[in-house]
Design a protein around this motif. Structure first.
Motif, short mmCIF file in Angstrom:
data_model
loop_
_atom_site.label_atom_id
_atom_site.label_comp_id
_atom_site.label_asym_id
_atom_site.label_seq_id
_atom_site.Cartn_x
_atom_site.Cartn_y
_atom_site.Cartn_z
N ILE A 261 0.58 -3.81 14.28
CA ILE A 261 -0.19 -2.58 14.33
C ILE A 261 -1.63 -2.91 14.75
O ILE A 261 -2.02 -4.08 14.80
CB ILE A 261 -0.22 -1.86 12.96
N ASP A 262 -2.38 -1.87 15.06
CA ASP A 262 -3.81 -2.03 15.31
C ASP A 262 -4.50 -2.07 13.95
O ASP A 262 -4.72 -1.04 13.32
CB ASP A 262 -4.32 -0.86 16.15
N SER A 263 -4.84 -3.27 13.50
CA SER A 263 -5.37 -3.43 12.15
C SER A 263 -6.83 -3.03 12.03
O SER A 263 -7.39 -3.02 10.93
CB SER A 263 -5.21 -4.89 11.70
N SER A 264 -7.44 -2.65 13.16
CA SER A 264 -8.86 -2.29 13.11
C SER A 264 -9.07 -0.83 12.71
O SER A 264 -10.20 -0.42 12.42
CB SER A 264 -9.51 -2.54 14.47
N ASN A 265 -7.99 -0.05 12.69
CA ASN A 265 -8.16 1.38 12.41
C ASN A 265 -6.93 1.90 11.70
O ASN A 265 -5.81 1.76 12.17
CB ASN A 265 -8.37 2.15 13.73
N PHE A 266 -7.12 2.52 10.53
CA PHE A 266 -6.00 3.08 9.79
C PHE A 266 -6.02 4.60 9.75
O PHE A 266 -5.24 5.21 9.05
CB PHE A 266 -6.00 2.55 8.34
N LYS A 267 -6.90 5.21 10.47
CA LYS A 267 -7.04 6.68 10.39
C LYS A 267 -6.92 7.28 11.78
O LYS A 267 -7.94 7.64 12.40
CB LYS A 267 -8.35 7.05 9.72
N PRO A 268 -5.70 7.44 12.29
CA PRO A 268 -4.46 6.92 11.69
C PRO A 268 -4.19 5.53 12.22
O PRO A 268 -4.74 5.15 13.26
CB PRO A 268 -3.41 7.90 12.20
N GLN B 26 -2.10 -7.72 11.18
CA GLN B 26 -1.32 -7.02 12.20
C GLN B 26 0.16 -6.86 11.85
O GLN B 26 0.75 -5.82 12.08
CB GLN B 26 -1.43 -7.76 13.54
N GLN B 27 0.79 -7.88 11.29
CA GLN B 27 2.23 -7.85 11.04
C GLN B 27 2.52 -7.12 9.74
O GLN B 27 2.07 -7.53 8.67
CB GLN B 27 2.78 -9.27 10.98
N VAL B 28 3.30 -6.01 9.84
CA VAL B 28 3.56 -5.20 8.65
C VAL B 28 5.01 -4.73 8.63
O VAL B 28 5.74 -4.82 9.62
CB VAL B 28 2.65 -3.96 8.60
N GLU B 29 5.39 -4.21 7.46
CA GLU B 29 6.64 -3.47 7.31
C GLU B 29 6.27 -2.11 6.74
O GLU B 29 5.54 -2.04 5.74
CB GLU B 29 7.61 -4.19 6.40
N ILE B 30 6.78 -1.05 7.35
CA ILE B 30 6.42 0.30 6.91
C ILE B 30 7.68 1.11 6.66
O ILE B 30 8.55 1.22 7.54
CB ILE B 30 5.56 1.03 7.96
N LYS B 31 7.79 1.65 5.47
CA LYS B 31 8.88 2.56 5.15
C LYS B 31 8.30 3.95 4.99
O LYS B 31 7.48 4.20 4.11
CB LYS B 31 9.59 2.14 3.86
N TRP C 32 0.87 -1.18 0.00
CA TRP C 32 0.00 0.00 0.00
C TRP C 32 0.90 1.23 0.00
O TRP C 32 1.65 1.46 0.94
CB TRP C 32 -0.89 -0.03 1.23
N ILE C 33 0.85 2.01 -1.06
CA ILE C 33 1.62 3.24 -1.16
C ILE C 33 0.68 4.41 -0.89
O ILE C 33 -0.25 4.67 -1.65
CB ILE C 33 2.26 3.38 -2.55
N ARG C 34 0.95 5.09 0.22
CA ARG C 34 0.05 6.18 0.61
C ARG C 34 0.48 7.49 -0.05
O ARG C 34 1.60 7.64 -0.56
CB ARG C 34 0.05 6.32 2.13
N LYS C 35 -0.44 8.43 -0.05
CA LYS C 35 -0.20 9.72 -0.69
C LYS C 35 1.01 10.43 -0.10
O LYS C 35 1.73 11.15 -0.79
CB LYS C 35 -1.46 10.59 -0.55
N ASN D 245 3.84 -2.64 3.66
CA ASN D 245 3.90 -3.97 3.08
C ASN D 245 3.37 -4.98 4.10
O ASN D 245 3.86 -5.06 5.22
CB ASN D 245 5.35 -4.30 2.70
N GLY D 246 2.34 -5.74 3.71
CA GLY D 246 1.78 -6.72 4.63
C GLY D 246 0.75 -7.60 3.95
O GLY D 246 0.55 -7.53 2.73
N LEU D 247 0.11 -8.43 4.73
CA LEU D 247 -0.92 -9.33 4.22
C LEU D 247 -2.30 -8.74 4.46
O LEU D 247 -2.57 -8.12 5.48
CB LEU D 247 -0.80 -10.69 4.94
N TRP D 248 -3.18 -8.97 3.48
CA TRP D 248 -4.55 -8.48 3.57
C TRP D 248 -5.52 -9.66 3.64
O TRP D 248 -5.29 -10.72 3.06
CB TRP D 248 -4.89 -7.63 2.34
#
Length: 265
Positions: A37-44, A21-26, A2-5, A11-14
């Motif tokens: 991460i808390d996968s229940s909420n992305f904002k933020p 929950q398990q991700v890699e973030i650059k 997922w490339i955000r604005k 990078n993770g599994l959907w």
């Protein structure tokens, strides 16, 4: 992926349109996170669980998160080589932990609001050591400090200064038991000298005041004026002999001068 604005790459599994929950973030600024991460909420989205955060400047945190903040046990490695390993609450060092400083000293003990608080021990690279209570990053309360020279003080502290009652053991064998103020002997005290004399009196700014009592190893006792630096009889005073007699007169650096009166009992 997922490339955000903002430029952040996740990078993770959907599953069912939800990132697991398990991700890699650059991050766009060069920071990197790998963990849960808390996968229940992305904002933020928030770090939540176990993770490793690497700052672009070289700082690394490896530990637990809760609602986006460091919480629980974790290790924080600083850019200057210092390292904290221990408890965190709401992003701050809180609880019990060990801090290794860049000067070679190590602290183990309590923390509150990112500062040393409560009981703790700090050892120094030169061999010195403090063990006692802390408040707001300073020695405050009861504690024992051992210097590199092996001199030691045990007693009360205020803002890392010897204050109120304490016992100081000096390198030459002298021992002072008494009151302190702002790191100096100040108030009533007893000085046990290495030659076995016992000096009792009042100190001001590390200097013994003129009127004092001195007990000698042979049983003699003196009451009167003294030299505040050499602890010798100096001025007017009475020397009581162990055999019952006494001498009342003037003294200069432990020697009788002028007129005096000797009474044999």
């Amino acid at each position: 992926v997922w490339i955000r604005k903002s430029g952040t790459i996740i990078n993770g599994l959907w599953s069912n349109d939800r990132l697991q929950q398990q991700v890699e973030i650059k991050f766009a600024n060069g920071d990197f996170y790998k963990g849960e991460i808390d996968s229940s909420n992305f904002k933020p989205f928030k770090f939540h669980g176990r993770g490793v955060y690497k700052f672009r400047i070289g700082v690394i945190y490896d530990g637990n998160y809760k609602n986006g903040l460091r919480e629980g046990f974790g290790k924080y490695s600083y850019e200057n080589g210092e390292e904290y390993q221990g408890d965190w609450i709401k992003g701050e060092r809180q609880g019990h932990g060990t801090m290794k400083y860049s000067d070679g000293s190590i602290y183990r003990g309590g923390w509150s609001n990112n500062k040393r608080e409560g009981k703790g021990v700090q050892t120094f690279a030169n061999g010195g050591k403090f063990e006692g209570t802390w408040k707001n990053d300073l020695y405050t309360g009861i504690g024992k400090y051992i210097w590199e020279s092996r001199e030691e003080y045990e007693g009360n502290w205020t803002d890392s200064l010897r204050n109120r009652y304490g016992i100081m053991k000096y390198l030459n064998g002298d021992i002072f038991k008494g009151e302190w103020e702002k790191d100096k002997r100040h108030g009533k005290g007893v000085l046990l000298l290495k030659d076995r004399r016992r000096v009792e009196g009042t100190w001001e700014s590390d200097i013994l005041q003129p009127i004092a009592k001195i007990d000698y190893p042979n049983g003699d006792k003196y009451e009167g004026e003294v030299n505040g630096k050499t602890f010798q009889k100096h001025g007017r005073g009475v020397l009581f002999f162990h055999n019952g007699g006494k001498y009342n007169g003037h003294w200069s650096n432990d020697k009788e001068i002028g007129q005096g009166k000797y009474i044999k009992e």
